[in-house]
Design a protein around this motif. Structure first.
Motif, PDB file in Angstrom:
ATOM      1  N   MET A  79       1.142  -1.218   0.606  1.00 20.67           N
ATOM      2  CA  MET A  79       0.486  -0.230   0.049  1.00 20.67           C
ATOM      3  C   MET A  79       0.200   1.244  -0.003  1.00 20.67           C
ATOM      4  SD  MET A  79      -3.037   1.049  -0.137  1.00 20.67           S
ATOM      5  CE  MET A  79      -4.201   0.069   0.321  1.00 20.67           C
ATOM      6  N   GLN A 129      -3.126   0.058   6.808  1.00 20.97           N
ATOM      7  CA  GLN A 129      -2.344   0.968   7.020  1.00 20.97           C
ATOM      8  C   GLN A 129      -2.440   1.505   8.301  1.00 20.97           C
ATOM      9  OE1 GLN A 129      -2.077   3.071   3.719  1.00 20.97           O
ATOM     10  NE2 GLN A 129       0.302   3.189   3.446  1.00 20.97           N
ATOM     11  N   ARG A 173      -1.814  -8.301   5.655  1.00 21.92           N
ATOM     12  CA  ARG A 173      -0.683  -7.435   6.092  1.00 21.92           C
ATOM     13  C   ARG A 173      -1.352  -6.281   6.619  1.00 21.92           C
ATOM     14  NH1 ARG A 173       4.267  -5.410   2.745  1.00 21.92           N
ATOM     15  NH2 ARG A 173       4.333  -7.273   1.861  1.00 21.92           N
ATOM     16  N   LYS A 195       2.334   0.283  10.250  1.00 24.99           N
ATOM     17  CA  LYS A 195       1.274   1.588  10.553  1.00 24.99           C
ATOM     18  C   LYS A 195       1.567   2.625   9.468  1.00 24.99           C
ATOM     19  CE  LYS A 195       3.807   1.180  15.438  1.00 24.99           C
ATOM     20  NZ  LYS A 195       4.953   1.607  16.458  1.00 24.99           N
ATOM     21  N   GLY A 196       2.190   2.521   8.512  1.00 27.24           N
ATOM     22  CA  GLY A 196       2.599   2.909   7.100  1.00 27.24           C
ATOM     23  C   GLY A 196       3.613   4.191   7.356  1.00 27.24           C
ATOM     24  N   ALA A 197       4.324   4.085   5.889  1.00 22.97           N
ATOM     25  CA  ALA A 197       5.683   4.847   6.113  1.00 22.97           C
ATOM     26  C   ALA A 197       5.419   5.778   5.003  1.00 22.97           C
ATOM     27  CB  ALA A 197       6.363   3.959   5.343  1.00 22.97           C
ATOM     28  N   ARG A 238       1.928   9.713  17.128  1.00 23.74           N
ATOM     29  CA  ARG A 238       2.341   8.273  17.070  1.00 23.74           C
ATOM     30  C   ARG A 238       1.244   7.571  18.172  1.00 23.74           C
ATOM     31  NH1 ARG A 238       7.718   7.692  14.397  1.00 23.74           N
ATOM     32  NH2 ARG A 238       7.945   5.219  15.490  1.00 23.74           N
ATOM     33  N   THR A 269       5.221  -4.786  12.076  1.00 19.99           N
ATOM     34  CA  THR A 269       6.040  -4.339  12.811  1.00 19.99           C
ATOM     35  C   THR A 269       7.192  -4.871  13.820  1.00 19.99           C
ATOM     36  OG1 THR A 269       5.343  -3.022  15.201  1.00 19.99           O
ATOM     37  CG2 THR A 269       4.659  -5.124  14.845  1.00 19.99           C
ATOM     38  N   HIS A 270       8.173  -3.644  13.972  1.00 18.66           N
ATOM     39  CA  HIS A 270       9.570  -3.937  14.940  1.00 18.66           C
ATOM     40  C   HIS A 270       8.737  -3.618  16.209  1.00 18.66           C
ATOM     41  CE1 HIS A 270      10.055  -2.866  10.357  1.00 18.66           C
ATOM     42  NE2 HIS A 270      11.113  -4.085  10.678  1.00 18.66           N
ATOM     43  N   ARG A 289      12.887   4.442   4.879  1.00 18.50           N
ATOM     44  CA  ARG A 289      13.822   4.062   6.341  1.00 18.50           C
ATOM     45  C   ARG A 289      14.326   4.594   7.452  1.00 18.50           C
ATOM     46  NH1 ARG A 289      10.622   0.566   3.893  1.00 18.50           N
ATOM     47  NH2 ARG A 289       9.497   1.966   5.230  1.00 18.50           N
ATOM     48  N   GLU A 337      12.548   7.204   9.266  1.00 14.00           N
ATOM     49  CA  GLU A 337      11.703   6.337  10.357  1.00 14.00           C
ATOM     50  C   GLU A 337      12.645   6.137  11.684  1.00 14.00           C
ATOM     51  OE1 GLU A 337       9.472   3.269   8.048  1.00 14.00           O
ATOM     52  OE2 GLU A 337      11.031   3.320   8.884  1.00 14.00           O
ATOM     53  N   ASN A 346      19.145   6.087  12.407  1.00 22.05           N
ATOM     54  CA  ASN A 346      19.687   6.093  11.174  1.00 22.05           C
ATOM     55  C   ASN A 346      19.605   7.026  11.017  1.00 22.05           C
ATOM     56  OD1 ASN A 346      19.317   3.270  11.466  1.00 22.05           O
ATOM     57  ND2 ASN A 346      16.981   3.305  10.518  1.00 22.05           N
TER      58      ASN A 346
HETATM   59  P1  FDA Z   1       8.455   2.114  14.667  1.00 21.69           P
HETATM   60  O1  FDA Z   1       8.778   3.115  13.697  1.00 21.69           O
HETATM   61  O2  FDA Z   1       7.252   2.550  16.443  1.00 21.69           O
HETATM   62  O3  FDA Z   1       9.726   1.210  15.013  1.00 21.69           O
HETATM   63  C1  FDA Z   1       9.350   0.458  15.860  1.00 21.69           C
HETATM   64  C2  FDA Z   1      10.951   0.091  16.965  1.00 21.69           C
HETATM   65  O4  FDA Z   1      11.200  -0.863  15.633  1.00 21.69           O
HETATM   66  C3  FDA Z   1      12.004   1.089  16.772  1.00 21.69           C
HETATM   67  O5  FDA Z   1      12.070   1.413  17.790  1.00 21.69           O
HETATM   68  C4  FDA Z   1      13.596   0.548  16.477  1.00 21.69           C
HETATM   69  O6  FDA Z   1      13.289   0.139  17.068  1.00 21.69           O
HETATM   70  C5  FDA Z   1      12.891  -0.724  15.236  1.00 21.69           C
HETATM   71  N1  FDA Z   1      12.516   0.305  13.872  1.00 21.69           N
HETATM   72  C6  FDA Z   1      11.102   0.711  12.787  1.00 21.69           C
HETATM   73  N2  FDA Z   1      11.851   0.877  12.527  1.00 21.69           N
HETATM   74  C7  FDA Z   1      13.547   1.340  12.328  1.00 21.69           C
HETATM   75  C8  FDA Z   1      14.227   1.692  11.205  1.00 21.69           C
HETATM   76  N3  FDA Z   1      14.013   2.809   9.961  1.00 21.69           N
HETATM   77  N4  FDA Z   1      15.387   1.574  11.236  1.00 21.69           N
HETATM   78  C9  FDA Z   1      15.521   1.125  12.615  1.00 21.69           C
HETATM   79  N5  FDA Z   1      14.880   0.111  13.692  1.00 21.69           N
HETATM   80  C10 FDA Z   1      14.048   0.635  12.946  1.00 21.69           C
HETATM   81  N6  FDA Z   1       4.591   1.042   4.681  1.00 21.69           N
HETATM   82  C11 FDA Z   1       3.692   1.117   4.145  1.00 21.69           C
HETATM   83  O7  FDA Z   1       2.616   2.718   4.178  1.00 21.69           O
HETATM   84  N7  FDA Z   1       2.776   0.322   3.236  1.00 21.69           N
HETATM   85  C12 FDA Z   1       3.174  -1.624   3.085  1.00 21.69           C
HETATM   86  O8  FDA Z   1       3.064  -1.456   1.891  1.00 21.69           O
HETATM   87  C13 FDA Z   1       4.511  -1.410   4.152  1.00 21.69           C
HETATM   88  N8  FDA Z   1       5.021  -2.767   3.629  1.00 21.69           N
HETATM   89  C14 FDA Z   1       5.687  -3.227   4.338  1.00 21.69           C
HETATM   90  C15 FDA Z   1       6.097  -4.543   5.018  1.00 21.69           C
HETATM   91  C16 FDA Z   1       6.864  -4.943   6.157  1.00 21.69           C
HETATM   92  C17 FDA Z   1       6.998  -5.829   6.262  1.00 21.69           C
HETATM   93  C18 FDA Z   1       7.245  -3.963   7.020  1.00 21.69           C
HETATM   94  C19 FDA Z   1       7.831  -4.982   8.716  1.00 21.69           C
HETATM   95  C20 FDA Z   1       6.879  -2.935   7.097  1.00 21.69           C
HETATM   96  C21 FDA Z   1       6.405  -2.330   5.626  1.00 21.69           C
HETATM   97  N9  FDA Z   1       6.174  -0.702   5.926  1.00 21.69           N
HETATM   98  C22 FDA Z   1       4.775  -0.649   5.062  1.00 21.69           C
HETATM   99  C23 FDA Z   1       6.518   0.058   7.173  1.00 21.69           C
HETATM  100  C24 FDA Z   1       5.996   0.930   7.960  1.00 21.69           C
HETATM  101  O9  FDA Z   1       4.649   1.380   7.408  1.00 21.69           O
HETATM  102  C25 FDA Z   1       6.217   1.135   8.845  1.00 21.69           C
HETATM  103  O10 FDA Z   1       7.044   2.286   8.413  1.00 21.69           O
HETATM  104  C26 FDA Z   1       7.875   1.070   9.701  1.00 21.69           C
HETATM  105  O11 FDA Z   1       7.465  -0.786   9.766  1.00 21.69           O
HETATM  106  C27 FDA Z   1       8.172   1.428  10.939  1.00 21.69           C
HETATM  107  O12 FDA Z   1       7.025   0.999  12.104  1.00 21.69           O
HETATM  108  P2  FDA Z   1       7.073  -0.388  12.811  1.00 21.69           P
HETATM  109  O13 FDA Z   1       5.757  -0.681  13.610  1.00 21.69           O
HETATM  110  O14 FDA Z   1       8.104  -0.781  13.222  1.00 21.69           O
HETATM  111  O15 FDA Z   1       7.042   0.257  14.262  1.00 21.69           O
END
Ligand code: FDA
Length: 284
Positions: free
Chosen positions: A111, A139, A160, A163-165, A177, A202-203, A265, A268, A272
């Motif tokens: 997405m 997202q 899937r 959160k959304g990028a 957030r 999610t991480h 990346r 986020e 980094n």
């Molecule tokens: P958050 O950003 O709050 O991070 C939680 C913790 O994870 C951080 O404190 C850190 O420890 C670790 N972390 C997260 N990002 C990191 C980074 N860049 N470098 C290092 N550590 C990091 N988005 C979208 O809009 N469309 C899509 O189709 C997808 N597809 C997708 C597939 C998969 C498999 C994943 C894991 C993610 C996506 N995303 C995505 C991206 C998603 O929307 C989001 O931007 C990132 O996963 C970061 O969000 P978190 O949920 O990890 O939480």
């Protein structure tokens, strides 16, 4: 720094990374980097790259049981074209789905920004008639997402949740957030409680803990949902979850068009960006 998040520029590079991750007990979804394709030939070329990639993965024996699948961005295969975008994207995704089916694996449609959500969900909804295991992404930064999860929580549906990028105006997106996280937890519950196949991307350790606890409470089998994380991020946690018996899929991007993905990346996580800037400075 780029190679921390991107598995090289070629399909051979992606294959090597996939082989290593599968050997470690993880699954993969491979993304050929690129977005906002501007002409139909380029969009068809992206579909051809996916077809060749699927052949390569299949020949290496990685696609059995869906362990190596592919992720496709709709605008990479034509959704944003000024004319017949939706039709072009649908035709290209059908080509990729046919190749995936022949290889015994699946496709997930990524997405992109909020202006693409309606068209992407419509496209996936239509294609699911022929390819019921075609996955889509919801997202949690979007206000509408719990409703979309309700609609998608149906048997066989692969969703899937992330959160959304991207960024979107207030009317569409949640600003804080904490609100995005709460909405993720809400969506997660809808998907886990439903009869589909949730893919929790999610991480965030708190959200992973919430997912684990909900799955245990309702008695969801570990084989009936999966966690997903990005290549190069929280690799220890990926291994730990897999060691506990959870299914973990790693999103592995490759290709020369890595700039937009890499910048998302960096954005986020300030750490980094600092690391990147220090690396640049030390090369001067
Ligand atoms: P958050 O950003 O709050 O991070 C939680 C913790 O994870 C951080 O404190 C850190 O420890 C670790 N972390 C997260 N990002 C990191 C980074 N860049 N470098 C290092 N550590 C990091 N988005 C979208 O809009 N469309 C899509 O189709 C997808 N597809 C997708 C597939 C998969 C498999 C994943 C894991 C993610 C996506 N995303 C995505 C991206 C998603 O929307 C989001 O931007 C990132 O996963 C970061 O969000 P978190 O949920 O990890 O939480």
């Amino acid at each position: 720094m780029v190679t921390r998040f991107v598995a090289g520029e070629t399909a051979a590079g992606a294959l090597a990374v996939a082989q290593r991750l599968l050997a470690d007990g993880l699954s993969v979804s491979i993304d050929y980097l690129g977005e906002d394709t501007v002409d139909p030939e380029q969009a068809a070329g992206v579909a051809s790259e996916y077809v060749a990639l699927l052949d390569l993965l299949s020949a290496a024996g990685l696609t059995a049981g869906g362990r190596a699948e592919v992720s496709v961005k709709p605008t990479a295969v034509g959704l944003g074209l000024p004319e017949h975008g939706e039709k072009t994207a649908a035709e290209n995704i059908v080509r990729i789905c046919r190749a995936a089916k022949a290889a015994g694996t699946t496709v997930t449609v990524d997405m992109e920004d909020h202006t693409r959500v309606e068209a992407t969900l419509r496209l996936v909804g239509e294609l699911r008639a022929d390819f019921p295991d075609l996955g889509c992404v919801i997202q949690s930064y979007l206000r509408r997402s719990p409703g979309d999860c309700e609609a998608l929580a149906v048997p066989g549906s692969r969703v899937r949740l992330c959160k959304g990028a991207y960024r979107a105006p207030d009317g569409f997106a949640l600003a804080a957030r904490s609100e995005v996280d709460r909405n993720f937890a809400r969506c997660l519950r809808i998907l886990l409680d439903g009869p589909g196949y949730p893919m929790l991307a999610t991480h965030d350790p708190r959200l992973v803990a919430i997912a684990k606890s909900r799955a245990a409470t309702i008695g969801r089998e570990p084989s009936s949902f999966e966690y997903q994380m990005l290549y190069g991020i929280r690799t220890d946690e990926q291994a730990a979850l897999a060691a506990e018996g959870a299914q973990v899929r790693v999103y592995v991007p490759y290709g020369s068009d890595w700039y937009a993905y890499f910048m998302r990346r960096l954005a986020e996580r300030p750490a980094n960006l600092m690391f990147f800037l220090r690396a640049l400075a030390s090369r001067r």
